[in-house]
Motif scaffolding. Structure first.
Motif, PDB file in Angstrom:
ATOM      1  N   PHE B 293     101.990 -75.302  17.582  1.00  0.00           N
ATOM      2  CA  PHE B 293     103.071 -74.805  18.439  1.00  0.00           C
ATOM      3  C   PHE B 293     104.119 -74.121  17.560  1.00  0.00           C
ATOM      4  CE2 PHE B 293     103.860 -79.271  17.440  1.00  0.00           C
ATOM      5  CZ  PHE B 293     105.149 -79.261  16.934  1.00  0.00           C
ATOM      6  N   SER B 294     104.936 -73.264  18.207  1.00  0.00           N
ATOM      7  CA  SER B 294     105.999 -72.566  17.484  1.00  0.00           C
ATOM      8  C   SER B 294     107.313 -72.862  18.176  1.00  0.00           C
ATOM      9  CB  SER B 294     105.739 -71.065  17.471  1.00  0.00           C
ATOM     10  OG  SER B 294     104.527 -70.792  16.795  1.00  0.00           O
ATOM     11  N   CYS B 295     108.359 -72.986  17.394  1.00  0.00           N
ATOM     12  CA  CYS B 295     109.684 -73.337  17.927  1.00  0.00           C
ATOM     13  C   CYS B 295     110.643 -72.181  17.683  1.00  0.00           C
ATOM     14  CB  CYS B 295     110.244 -74.572  17.227  1.00  0.00           C
ATOM     15  SG  CYS B 295     109.109 -75.966  17.158  1.00  0.00           S
ATOM     16  N   LEU B 296     111.201 -71.680  18.737  1.00  0.00           N
ATOM     17  CA  LEU B 296     112.223 -70.632  18.608  1.00  0.00           C
ATOM     18  C   LEU B 296     113.400 -71.129  17.771  1.00  0.00           C
ATOM     19  CD1 LEU B 296     112.773 -68.920  22.085  1.00  0.00           C
ATOM     20  CD2 LEU B 296     112.086 -67.837  19.941  1.00  0.00           C
ATOM     21  N   TYR B 297     114.043 -70.199  17.081  1.00  0.00           N
ATOM     22  CA  TYR B 297     115.292 -70.468  16.359  1.00  0.00           C
ATOM     23  C   TYR B 297     115.131 -71.502  15.251  1.00  0.00           C
ATOM     24  CZ  TYR B 297     116.596 -68.795  21.026  1.00  0.00           C
ATOM     25  OH  TYR B 297     116.653 -68.113  22.225  1.00  0.00           O
ATOM     26  N   VAL B 298     113.945 -71.592  14.695  1.00  0.00           N
ATOM     27  CA  VAL B 298     113.722 -72.598  13.648  1.00  0.00           C
ATOM     28  C   VAL B 298     113.110 -71.930  12.434  1.00  0.00           C
ATOM     29  CG1 VAL B 298     112.290 -74.577  13.007  1.00  0.00           C
ATOM     30  CG2 VAL B 298     113.536 -74.597  15.157  1.00  0.00           C
ATOM     31  N   ASP B 299     113.571 -72.337  11.283  1.00  0.00           N
ATOM     32  CA  ASP B 299     113.010 -71.901  10.015  1.00  0.00           C
ATOM     33  C   ASP B 299     111.869 -72.861   9.667  1.00  0.00           C
ATOM     34  OD1 ASP B 299     112.474 -71.780   7.321  1.00  0.00           O
ATOM     35  OD2 ASP B 299     114.521 -72.219   6.687  1.00  0.00           O
ATOM     36  N   GLY B 300     110.639 -72.339   9.618  1.00  0.00           N
ATOM     37  CA  GLY B 300     109.460 -73.183   9.433  1.00  0.00           C
ATOM     38  C   GLY B 300     109.518 -74.020   8.177  1.00  0.00           C
ATOM     39  N   ARG B 364     114.559 -84.490  17.539  1.00  0.00           N
ATOM     40  CA  ARG B 364     115.824 -84.507  16.794  1.00  0.00           C
ATOM     41  C   ARG B 364     115.708 -83.705  15.505  1.00  0.00           C
ATOM     42  NH1 ARG B 364     114.423 -90.235  15.511  1.00  0.00           N
ATOM     43  NH2 ARG B 364     113.962 -90.285  13.266  1.00  0.00           N
ATOM     44  N   THR B 365     114.493 -83.623  14.952  1.00  0.00           N
ATOM     45  CA  THR B 365     114.311 -82.823  13.736  1.00  0.00           C
ATOM     46  C   THR B 365     114.503 -81.345  14.040  1.00  0.00           C
ATOM     47  OG1 THR B 365     112.688 -84.483  13.057  1.00  0.00           O
ATOM     48  CG2 THR B 365     112.772 -82.450  11.780  1.00  0.00           C
ATOM     49  N   VAL B 366     113.875 -80.886  15.118  1.00  0.00           N
ATOM     50  CA  VAL B 366     114.022 -79.478  15.507  1.00  0.00           C
ATOM     51  C   VAL B 366     115.489 -79.194  15.843  1.00  0.00           C
ATOM     52  CG1 VAL B 366     113.414 -77.731  17.233  1.00  0.00           C
ATOM     53  CG2 VAL B 366     111.640 -79.246  16.303  1.00  0.00           C
ATOM     54  N   ALA B 367     116.122 -80.102  16.583  1.00  0.00           N
ATOM     55  CA  ALA B 367     117.527 -79.902  16.977  1.00  0.00           C
ATOM     56  C   ALA B 367     118.407 -79.782  15.742  1.00  0.00           C
ATOM     57  CB  ALA B 367     117.982 -81.053  17.872  1.00  0.00           C
ATOM     58  N   ALA B 368     118.144 -80.619  14.745  1.00  0.00           N
ATOM     59  CA  ALA B 368     118.965 -80.607  13.532  1.00  0.00           C
ATOM     60  C   ALA B 368     118.811 -79.281  12.793  1.00  0.00           C
ATOM     61  CB  ALA B 368     118.582 -81.782  12.627  1.00  0.00           C
ATOM     62  N   VAL B 369     117.569 -78.797  12.718  1.00  0.00           N
ATOM     63  CA  VAL B 369     117.350 -77.526  12.016  1.00  0.00           C
ATOM     64  C   VAL B 369     118.044 -76.389  12.780  1.00  0.00           C
ATOM     65  CG1 VAL B 369     115.606 -75.849  11.272  1.00  0.00           C
ATOM     66  CG2 VAL B 369     115.171 -78.296  11.001  1.00  0.00           C
ATOM     67  N   ARG B 370     117.932 -76.422  14.103  1.00  0.00           N
ATOM     68  CA  ARG B 370     118.570 -75.381  14.915  1.00  0.00           C
ATOM     69  C   ARG B 370     120.086 -75.409  14.743  1.00  0.00           C
ATOM     70  NH1 ARG B 370     114.828 -75.915  20.382  1.00  0.00           N
ATOM     71  NH2 ARG B 370     113.232 -74.441  19.688  1.00  0.00           N
ATOM     72  N   GLU B 371     120.619 -76.608  14.704  1.00  0.00           N
ATOM     73  CA  GLU B 371     122.076 -76.724  14.580  1.00  0.00           C
ATOM     74  C   GLU B 371     122.527 -76.140  13.245  1.00  0.00           C
ATOM     75  OE1 GLU B 371     123.544 -80.654  15.368  1.00  0.00           O
ATOM     76  OE2 GLU B 371     125.538 -80.111  14.593  1.00  0.00           O
ATOM     77  N   LYS B 372     121.769 -76.478  12.191  1.00  0.00           N
ATOM     78  CA  LYS B 372     122.120 -75.991  10.862  1.00  0.00           C
ATOM     79  C   LYS B 372     122.096 -74.458  10.813  1.00  0.00           C
ATOM     80  CE  LYS B 372     119.465 -77.502   7.431  1.00  0.00           C
ATOM     81  NZ  LYS B 372     118.910 -78.526   6.519  1.00  0.00           N
ATOM     82  N   LEU B 373     121.167 -73.864  11.569  1.00  0.00           N
ATOM     83  CA  LEU B 373     121.026 -72.403  11.546  1.00  0.00           C
ATOM     84  C   LEU B 373     121.965 -71.726  12.539  1.00  0.00           C
ATOM     85  CD1 LEU B 373     117.141 -72.153  11.357  1.00  0.00           C
ATOM     86  CD2 LEU B 373     118.728 -71.342   9.611  1.00  0.00           C
ATOM     87  N   GLY B 374     122.721 -72.526  13.310  1.00  0.00           N
ATOM     88  CA  GLY B 374     123.622 -71.929  14.296  1.00  0.00           C
ATOM     89  C   GLY B 374     122.887 -71.311  15.461  1.00  0.00           C
ATOM     90  N   ALA B 375     121.762 -71.896  15.843  1.00  0.00           N
ATOM     91  CA  ALA B 375     120.970 -71.355  16.950  1.00  0.00           C
ATOM     92  C   ALA B 375     121.661 -71.669  18.269  1.00  0.00           C
ATOM     93  CB  ALA B 375     119.571 -71.966  16.934  1.00  0.00           C
ATOM     94  N   PRO B 376     121.340 -70.908  19.323  1.00  0.00           N
ATOM     95  CA  PRO B 376     121.904 -71.210  20.636  1.00  0.00           C
ATOM     96  C   PRO B 376     121.627 -72.664  20.982  1.00  0.00           C
ATOM     97  CG  PRO B 376     120.607 -69.181  20.689  1.00  0.00           C
ATOM     98  CD  PRO B 376     120.408 -69.787  19.347  1.00  0.00           C
ATOM     99  N   ALA B 377     122.662 -73.379  21.403  1.00  0.00           N
ATOM    100  CA  ALA B 377     122.529 -74.823  21.566  1.00  0.00           C
ATOM    101  C   ALA B 377     121.579 -75.191  22.688  1.00  0.00           C
ATOM    102  CB  ALA B 377     123.897 -75.433  21.799  1.00  0.00           C
ATOM    103  N   ALA B 378     121.732 -74.598  23.832  1.00  0.00           N
ATOM    104  CA  ALA B 378     120.881 -74.953  24.968  1.00  0.00           C
ATOM    105  C   ALA B 378     119.810 -73.888  25.151  1.00  0.00           C
ATOM    106  CB  ALA B 378     121.725 -75.070  26.229  1.00  0.00           C
TER     107      ALA B 378
END
Lengths: 468, 468
Positions: B293-300, B364-378
């Motif tokens: 699977f692939s996750c938007l707004y995430v650095d692999g 929570r891992t994906v959320a943490a990475v997204r938060e660090k990158l400043g990705a859209p929250a919702a």
């Protein structure tokens, strides 16, 4: 059981076994991955590379692991030739290289390259002068083994490397037979080796390419091993290979002295114990654990079989043991007897008693094979002629067509005293080994080898009787 | 620790370990020698070949052992192409083959051959009709994997083999990812595999060439393995490979059901637990143990690192994790999102609890990475624009030059609601992944991807807002 064929494959060193077992748990993952199993594998691989590089005498980033010594040779020669294709496509090899080198040369010839084969002396060594003469302005690569795999003779690598350096030609050294004993001296450019020859596991070769040597990997790209050795790394085996190389090096100084005494003893005793034997290879400048001799009037395959029944595993360069029915290219290049050829290569730790038992068993084994073949019973005494096709006269013809070695030589020996001194024997043979073994027999027996002539079938070998 | 990367390398199967240990004592000698150590080695090698051939579904004399799956592919493709060079030099591969196949194709192109790459559907499978269309009178060889290594999709091998047979073209099947689960169905001509993918040791590949298939070994000659795989045989590893293949096949029926339930669960739960995720690959016609699977707004790379810290070893086809900075050719060919890509491949025996723990940790891992990158929250809610280079209007330009994935997509997501419906956003990017990920984002977000345009630096990707 005495295994005396370390030059084919050495039994696994206890250190290799331990290292292999230990690293099976740590080294199975992909070292290119960033997770912990991958990082652990990478650490093992890096440490093995450092250890092996130190033992070989190169930088870790000059060394890649291949999947065998043969692969290291094929890969190294192809990469070095391609790296210097602008200079030319001339390749130099010695006439007594391992088949992996000669097969690479053959492949190079097939694609339009030229190859020079440097002949060897009767000891099996090239002369540095002859090697230097082969260097040309269009020489892309020169190859020379560190020591010969069949007769143990060491090659003058340092002198040849010096000449190559002077000509600006890289030298690839196949060090498969000598790496257990120490690093290769001299200014080599590329070096290859094989772990199972030093007590490491199968499946690991080494290829070192000095910085600054032009090198262009051939075949499909692959990112593993600096792009020089495709395929997933076999880390447990690589770790075991590096560990065992260090271990055998630690034993090398003492074992080389001890094994040299044992092989010196075999070299000295065999000709005393067995009549009509030629010990071949350089008596001094040679590998400590390896010696080779050939026995007149003996079928190599039968001899090996009988020695195996007595508990000795040895090998042979005789045509009689190979499926191709041509004698070893090494013995041929040296111009020595090939029939009844036996190579003894002692593994580390071979007890002296096993060597003594070999010396006790060998004479009766050779005698039994000779008796079975109807060979001349005594070394010098004439034997009754068996099947000359013409009556005794100044000229006698022996028809050995369709008979394999050592029969043509046995038939010759049986009839040589049927002609007067000055008379000739013509041996008709279609066995390739006769071309080598009949002249060798003449030299051993002090008879004159006149030469060969084409015959309606096979070849006629002409011998003049000069000795009673 | 949960190792979820069996598709890279499976941990050594206990049966492989036992067989390896046992055969180290018996299998180290040269199987070409006639003495007892050699005969013992030969027996082991012959038995391993019979066992492996039975599991693969071919005759023992059709099977050789290579030193890796990569080598089997390189060797097999080169030999098959050369064997049919009189027919032509056209090679067919699918666009999603393993790099060893694509690198062979590239090497073939380099020496003057032609190559057709058959595209794949969004599932990762080729269509048999598209594959058939690629067949030409001068086609020397066709290649198709049994199942994809990155997304697990099974390929229609039987149908393609049928088409190839009709055209008289041999089909080489890279079965590296599927051999653990069963033999390859259909009329393949050549087949390759890799032991460390099925729990065997590294250093062993298999190459089967059906009788009657034209085949000409390339490179320097060597008498080992029917002249098709040079170098001293690695018998202990080969024995372990064959034994473990039998062992995993014995478990395959039960484990494929169990692991499929686990991967079905991950496929179903991940989109529920993690917003903005695309599960890729065929949901049904796939390997039982593998999903992607692939996750938007995430650095692999960061995601893999964080999962590693949590005790999970997975891999990724994201450009963010590769040194080349180009996204996986597989994801690209499928036209699916590559950013934040995670491949999970479960080894045999993976406990269900480890999968549950993964599902607990991932959100929570994906959320943490997204938060660090400043990705859209919702997932859907608009976020304030961060750095548009022009004021809000019908046309908005985002300058993401010099920023790596997933930043260009994150910046796009931040500003899309700043333009009215019908307005456009132009994203300037020089990151290769943007070409794949911006259209994929549009598809996931129901926005219209207008297309790309050359820009003074990099490329301008144009997106029209069509959805609130």
């Amino acid at each position: 059981m005495s295994y005396f064929d370390a030059a084919s494959s050495a039994p696994l060193h206890p250190v290799a076994r331990q290292a292999l077992h230990a690293s099976l748990d740590e080294g199975w993952a992909d070292p290119a991955r960033l997770y912990r199993e991958g990082r652990r594998a990478r650490l093992l691989l890096d440490a093995a590379r450092e250890a092996a590089a130190e033992a070989i005498g190169c930088r870790p980033d000059e060394l890649v692991f291949t999947t065998s010594g043969t692969r290291a040779v094929h890969t190294g020669i192809a990469g070095a030739l391609a790296g210097r294709h602008r200079v030319g496509s001339h390749l130099i090899v010695s006439a007594v290289e391992h088949s992996s080198v000669l097969h690479s040369a053959e492949a190079h010839r097939h694609t339009g390259g030229t190859v020079s084969e440097v002949p060897v002396l009767r000891t099996g060594a090239v002369s540095p002068a002859a090697y230097t003469d082969a260097l040309r302005p269009d020489t892309a690569l020169a190859c020379l083994q560190s020591a010969n795999h069949e007769v143990g003779t060491r090659q003058p690598v340092a002198a040849v490397a010096e000449a190559c350096r002077g000509a600006g030609v890289p030298l690839l050294v196949d060090a498969a037979q000598s790496l257990a004993w120490g690093p290769v001296e001299g200014g080599w450019s590329l070096l290859t080796g094989s772990a199972h020859k030093w007590g490491g596991p199968a499946g690991v070769g080494v290829l070192a390419v000095r910085k600054g040597v032009r090198y262009a990997p051939q075949g499909p790209a692959d990112e593993r091993e600096s792009g020089r050795s495709p395929g997933f790394e076999n880390i447990p085996a690589v770790v075991a290979a590096a560990a065992s190389l260090r271990a055998v090096r630690a034993e090398a100084a003492a074992e080389s002295v001890r094994l040299r005494e044992l092989t010196d003893r075999i070299r000295a005793r065999v000709p005393e114990l067995v009549p009509d034997v030629e010990v071949v290879g350089d008596p001094v400048d040679r590998l400590p654990h390896l010696l080779t001799f050939s026995c007149l009037y003996v079928d190599g395959e039968t001899l090996l079989h009988e020695l195996d029944r007595e508990g000795f595993s040895v090998s042979s360069g005789s045509s009689c043991t190979s499926s191709t029915l041509t004698p070893s290219h090494v013995l041929k290049a040296m111009g020595v007897l090939s029939e009844g050829n036996v190579r003894v290569s002692l593994p580390l730790g071979t007890p002296a008693e096993e060597v003594e038992r070999f010396l006790a068993v060998l004479p009766r084994t050779v005698a039994a094979v000779r008796e079975k073949l109807g060979a001349p019973a005594a070394a010098v005494a004439p034997a009754p002629a068996a099947s000359p096709t013409s009556p005794a006269s100044d000229e006698l013809v022996v028809d050995a067509l369709g008979r394999r070695c050592p029969i043509p030589v046995i038939e010759l020996a049986k009839v040589i005293t049927d002609v007067p001194i000055g008379g000739t024997v013509r041996v008709l043979s279609d066995d390739e080994a006769a071309r080598l073994d009949i002249p060798a027999w003449c030299e051993m027996r002090n008879q004159e080898y006149v030469g060969e002539e084409p015959a309606p079938r096979g070849t006629a070998y002409v011998i003049r009787r000069t000795t009673p």
